[in-house]
Design a protein around this motif. Structure first.
Motif, PDB file in Angstrom:
ATOM      1  N   GLY A  94       0.797  -1.224   0.000  1.00  0.00           N
ATOM      2  CA  GLY A  94       0.000   0.000   0.000  1.00  0.00           C
ATOM      3  C   GLY A  94       0.829   1.272   0.000  1.00  0.00           C
ATOM      4  O   GLY A  94       1.834   1.382   0.697  1.00  0.00           O
ATOM      5  N   THR A 313      -1.791  -2.340   5.064  1.00  0.00           N
ATOM      6  CA  THR A 313      -0.692  -2.073   4.126  1.00  0.00           C
ATOM      7  C   THR A 313      -0.852  -2.846   2.830  1.00  0.00           C
ATOM      8  O   THR A 313      -0.141  -2.565   1.860  1.00  0.00           O
ATOM      9  N   TRP A 315      -4.027  -3.499   1.159  1.00  0.00           N
ATOM     10  CA  TRP A 315      -5.091  -3.132   0.223  1.00  0.00           C
ATOM     11  C   TRP A 315      -5.868  -1.894   0.672  1.00  0.00           C
ATOM     12  O   TRP A 315      -6.997  -1.697   0.259  1.00  0.00           O
ATOM     13  N   LEU A 317      -4.114   1.361   0.960  1.00  0.00           N
ATOM     14  CA  LEU A 317      -3.355   2.559   0.605  1.00  0.00           C
ATOM     15  C   LEU A 317      -2.525   3.114   1.752  1.00  0.00           C
ATOM     16  O   LEU A 317      -2.156   4.290   1.759  1.00  0.00           O
ATOM     17  N   LYS A 462      -1.413   0.956  -7.107  1.00  0.00           N
ATOM     18  CA  LYS A 462      -2.528   1.871  -6.865  1.00  0.00           C
ATOM     19  C   LYS A 462      -3.085   2.434  -8.165  1.00  0.00           C
ATOM     20  O   LYS A 462      -4.302   2.595  -8.315  1.00  0.00           O
TER      21      LYS A 462
END
Length: 496
Positions: A94, A313, A315, A317, A462
């Motif tokens: 993330g 961390t 999924w 962000l 992302k």
């Protein structure tokens, strides 16, 4: 009091920091915006850095300009770009601008929040953020501080540490319970008999926790969907009890690293309740998806859990490290490991939480700050949109695989991981992956499922878009073409 010269020096250092900070912020923004320009995997050999830096630290300090210049010369050549839209290994790492800003601020504050009085905002914000996330997931009230019950949540470094802690708590609970009814039992005698269970698909850290704790781990077989069922668990418990062993702990996995498999936690939970075993649920990756109503069913059975973990961390962000852990009764995490020297005694310990009792380390960073930044700036709806986008993209890749007769999908797709393989031998699949790695344009990992070599494809970045899925697909097809053409040429030579 500072002298006039000392004040001037501090001001000069602050002005230099403004320059350094602006350069770093610009570098970070450019790196993230242009991350597609980097090959995902580096082309270096172990120890490459020794030829690029001196053998010893400099005696005199170097200039910022020289240090900054070496980011590109020394650091970037050895980077695996985890946040590249073409990184499809492991799980997401993330990252987002809000979490980076929060980490910068946390580093500036430099607090070590082991107790409430050490930094009140660190403890209070952590308690609040664990309740915020718990409510997003619709966790049972027992896990929330706001219920005013015995449960609550804490931020650990990672899922491996959290599982070890849960197992250690369960071990202490089992030993105390046995010794309370029969004082003739020694700790070592009980420990030799203790047994716990997990799926053979569970993360390797589950087995490692047993090695660290000195208790026996049983990895149980799964069904065709790689799911551990309650009947298998019950049979293993019955067998161990008949042999005089003491079952005490069960790990249920939601979204395994190997295959994104899901154990049947409702049935496992029922068995644990019946047998009075500590039930720990590892939802490090998949748990985040349950903030979306359409995926919340995956948590059915969480009410049976004594402890539950999720890694924002992966999924949500938020950058590493930050693993959220909830317990139904914090007495079992605090009481067995409460060591309080005079210098750590607190006047308000009965009115709040001292998080140093909730983990292995005493010192703790201000990790709740990045949860606060991310949750506020993206909102629940923004995080749901992000997760849903990843799921949509992985279905796009699934369709590409299904429409190409050269490939097969090994397991049904649930969330964000496709396990596929080239129809053919393990050797062909391994060679295809080798070709992909040598080109370094995308990152994939292999695994083994039902004895077969498979390739895991995960949407991680992302800012991954459909164009990146197509780019990665072309890389896979290029490697497959090389393998199959080579095979066809060999077949033709053998025929003639």
């Amino acid at each position: 009091m500072y002298t006039a010269d000392e004040v001037l020096k501090i001001k000069m250092e602050a002005e230099e920091f403004r320059i350094y900070g602006k350069q770093i912020v610009d570098f970070v923004a450019d790196y993230i915006c242009n991350i597609r320009d980097y090959r995902v995997l580096p082309q270096v050999q172990p120890g490459y850095i020794r030829s690029l830096i001196p053998d010893e630290a400099p005696v005199e300090g170097e200039s910022w300009e020289d240090v900054f210049k070496d980011i590109e010369r020394v650091i970037l050549p050895g980077m695996v770009h985890w946040n590249s839209p073409r990184f499809h290994s492991y799980f997401p790492a993330g990252s987002s601008f809000p979490t980076i800003c929060a980490d910068m601020l946390s580093g500036a504050f430099g607090i070590i929040g082991f107790s409430w009085s050490a930094c009140p905002v660190s403890t209070d914000l952590e308690m609040a953020m664990l309740d915020w996330l718990g409510k997003m997931l619709q966790l049972p009230e027992d896990f929330l501080f706001s219920s005013n019950g015995p449960g609550g949540g804490v931020i650990q470094s990672n899922a491996s540490e959290s599982t070890l802690l849960a197992l250690t708590c369960a071990k202490e609970k089992a030993i105390s319970s046995i010794q309370a009814t029969d004082k003739s039992w020694s700790r070592s005698a009980i420990t030799e008999k203790l047994v716990y269970y997990a799926s053979e698909e569970a993360h390797y850290s589950v087995e490692k926790a047993g090695l660290l704790s000195g208790v026996t781990c049983r990895l149980l077989s799964t069904d065709d969907a790689l799911s551990l069922q309650g009947s298998v668990l019950q049979a293993a418990i019955d067998k161990d009890q008949a042999q005089g062993n003491i079952p005490f702990f069960v790990v249920g996995t939601l979204g395994s690293t190997n295959s994104c498999a899901f154990d049947n936690i409702e049935r496992l939970g029922e068995v644990c309740k019946k047998e009075n075993l500590w039930f720990h649920i590892d939802a490090a990756y998949a748990g985040a998806a349950c903030i979306c109503p359409e995926f919340r069913y995956l948590l059915n059975g969480v009410e049976y859990a004594d402890s539950f973990i999720l890694s924002p961390t992966k999924w949500m962000l938020i950058n590493y490290d930050c693993c959220t852990m909830w317990v139904k009764d914090r007495e079992y995490i605090v009481k067995p490991f409460c060591v309080t020297p005079v210098y750590l005694k607190e006047d308000l310990h009965e009115q709040t939480v001292d998080y140093r009792h909730w983990g292995i380390a005493c010192g703790r960073r201000f990790r709740s700050l990045k949860m606060w930044f991310v949750f506020r700036m993206f909102g629940v709806r923004g995080l749901q949109t992000y997760i849903r986008k990843h799921v949509r993209l992985i279905h796009e890749f699934e369709n590409l695989i299904r429409n190409d007769q050269r490939f097969e999908i090994v397991l049904p797709l649930v969330l964000g991981v496709v396990c596929f393989r080239l129809k053919g031998s393990d050797t062909q699949n391994e060679e295809m992956l080798r070709i992909i790695r040598e080109r370094r344009k995308i990152a994939l990992k292999s695994s083994r499922i039902r004895g077969l070599c498979v390739i895991r494809f995960v949407v991680c970045g992302k800012d991954t878009e459909s164009e990146d899925i197509l780019f990665s697909w072309r890389e896979i097809c290029l490697a497959a073409n090389k393998i199959l053409n080579s095979t066809n040429e060999t077949d033709m030579r053998e025929q003639f």
